[in-house]
Design a protein around this motif. Structure first.
Motif, PDB file in Angstrom:
ATOM      1  N   GLY A 273     107.763 -48.910 -47.089  1.00 31.42           N
ATOM      2  CA  GLY A 273     107.230 -50.003 -46.288  1.00 31.42           C
ATOM      3  C   GLY A 273     107.926 -50.373 -45.190  1.00 31.42           C
ATOM      4  N   GLN A 274     107.371 -50.879 -44.315  1.00 29.82           N
ATOM      5  CA  GLN A 274     108.105 -51.748 -43.042  1.00 29.82           C
ATOM      6  C   GLN A 274     107.908 -52.661 -42.640  1.00 29.82           C
ATOM      7  N   MET A 275     108.655 -53.607 -42.217  1.00 30.88           N
ATOM      8  CA  MET A 275     108.388 -54.671 -41.454  1.00 30.88           C
ATOM      9  C   MET A 275     109.132 -54.698 -40.280  1.00 30.88           C
ATOM     10  N   THR A 276     108.407 -55.359 -39.089  1.00 34.23           N
ATOM     11  CA  THR A 276     108.865 -55.431 -37.613  1.00 34.23           C
ATOM     12  C   THR A 276     109.044 -56.892 -37.417  1.00 34.23           C
ATOM     13  N   TYR A 277     110.220 -57.154 -37.132  1.00 38.16           N
ATOM     14  CA  TYR A 277     110.633 -58.647 -36.780  1.00 38.16           C
ATOM     15  C   TYR A 277     111.271 -58.785 -35.267  1.00 38.16           C
ATOM     16  N   ILE A 278     110.795 -59.900 -34.703  1.00 32.68           N
ATOM     17  CA  ILE A 278     111.559 -60.532 -33.698  1.00 32.68           C
ATOM     18  C   ILE A 278     112.444 -61.705 -34.174  1.00 32.68           C
TER      19      ILE A 278
ATOM     20  N   PHE B 167      97.584 -53.948 -43.506  1.00 27.28           N
ATOM     21  CA  PHE B 167      97.592 -53.441 -44.942  1.00 27.28           C
ATOM     22  C   PHE B 167      97.234 -51.991 -44.636  1.00 27.28           C
ATOM     23  N   SER B 168      97.939 -50.917 -44.838  1.00 25.66           N
ATOM     24  CA  SER B 168      97.273 -49.485 -44.431  1.00 25.66           C
ATOM     25  C   SER B 168      97.358 -48.403 -45.681  1.00 25.66           C
ATOM     26  N   SER B 169      96.861 -47.440 -45.672  1.00 24.88           N
ATOM     27  CA  SER B 169      97.018 -46.197 -46.381  1.00 24.88           C
ATOM     28  C   SER B 169      97.827 -45.022 -45.754  1.00 24.88           C
ATOM     29  N   SER B 170      98.023 -45.557 -44.285  1.00 28.80           N
ATOM     30  CA  SER B 170      98.842 -44.741 -43.577  1.00 28.80           C
ATOM     31  C   SER B 170      99.751 -45.519 -42.641  1.00 28.80           C
ATOM     32  N   THR B 171     100.733 -44.932 -42.074  1.00 27.65           N
ATOM     33  CA  THR B 171     101.630 -45.529 -41.114  1.00 27.65           C
ATOM     34  C   THR B 171     101.188 -45.748 -39.834  1.00 27.65           C
ATOM     35  N   THR B 172      99.884 -45.013 -39.459  1.00 24.03           N
ATOM     36  CA  THR B 172      99.744 -44.923 -38.085  1.00 24.03           C
ATOM     37  C   THR B 172      99.027 -46.245 -37.499  1.00 24.03           C
ATOM     38  N   GLY B 173      99.852 -46.769 -36.490  1.00 22.81           N
ATOM     39  CA  GLY B 173      99.595 -47.909 -35.485  1.00 22.81           C
ATOM     40  C   GLY B 173      99.715 -49.245 -36.161  1.00 22.81           C
ATOM     41  N   THR B 174     100.670 -49.431 -37.173  1.00 25.65           N
ATOM     42  CA  THR B 174     100.970 -50.494 -37.643  1.00 25.65           C
ATOM     43  C   THR B 174     102.512 -50.781 -37.517  1.00 25.65           C
ATOM     44  N   LEU B 175     102.771 -52.133 -37.695  1.00 26.76           N
ATOM     45  CA  LEU B 175     104.187 -52.328 -37.569  1.00 26.76           C
ATOM     46  C   LEU B 175     104.984 -53.171 -38.684  1.00 26.76           C
ATOM     47  N   THR B 176     104.029 -53.693 -39.540  1.00 22.40           N
ATOM     48  CA  THR B 176     104.219 -54.133 -40.688  1.00 22.40           C
ATOM     49  C   THR B 176     103.542 -53.673 -41.679  1.00 22.40           C
ATOM     50  N   PHE B 177     103.764 -53.043 -42.923  1.00 24.39           N
ATOM     51  CA  PHE B 177     102.867 -52.351 -43.862  1.00 24.39           C
ATOM     52  C   PHE B 177     103.582 -52.090 -45.076  1.00 24.39           C
ATOM     53  N   ILE B 178     102.809 -51.722 -46.200  1.00 27.17           N
ATOM     54  CA  ILE B 178     103.117 -51.372 -47.348  1.00 27.17           C
ATOM     55  C   ILE B 178     102.283 -49.998 -47.623  1.00 27.17           C
TER      56      ILE B 178
END
Length: 136
Positions: A42-47, A119-130
């Motif tokens: 997972g990833q989350m992008t914060y400011i 929400f994504s099955s891949s990491t392409t183009g997203t900033l916050t995902f699992i």
């Protein structure tokens, strides 16, 4: 404003089906029949709008952040005013049919901003995902 000083499920704006044994439901991953192991990340992008500091991210089972149900986690010191990702590297976890896998965050500041909640099955183009992949 964000919930502070508690773990809160990350808001996910889109959902996709991840195959026949995993399904997406409101930003969660639901484990299907015959699945016993997942590789999750997972990833989350914060400011951090007003104050730098430590932020936390967890992948949990069944919406519980107890030690038994927190299956992967990460923390990072987020600089004030800058976009900063927090990554949870791929982690192998035990699951059973019906388990719900979610991304949770912890922040001490209500004016933080979470970016790209998809929400994504891949990491392409997203900033916050699992993500999750069936491996057993």
């Amino acid at each position: 404003s964000l919930s502070v000083n508690t773990y809160t499920r990350a808001p996910m704006s889109r959902a996709s089906t991840l195959g026949t044994r995993l399904t997406a439901n409101n930003g969660n991953i639901v484990v299907g029949k015959g699945v016993s192991k997942l590789l999750v990340s997972g990833q989350m992008t914060y400011i951090a709008e007003s104050a730098a500091g430590i932020r936390y991210l967890r992948i949990v089972k069944n919406n519980s952040v107890t030690n038994d149900n927190s299956v992967a986690w990460a923390m990072a010191t987020v600089p004030a005013g800058a976009r900063h990702p927090i990554y949870i590297p791929p982690t192998l976890i035990d699951v059973q049919e019906g388990d719900v896998i979610s991304l949770y965050y912890y922040t001490p500041k209500s004016d933080d901003t979470i970016l790209g909640t998809a929400f994504s099955s891949s990491t392409t183009g997203t900033l916050t995902f699992i993500t999750a992949e069936v491996v057993g």
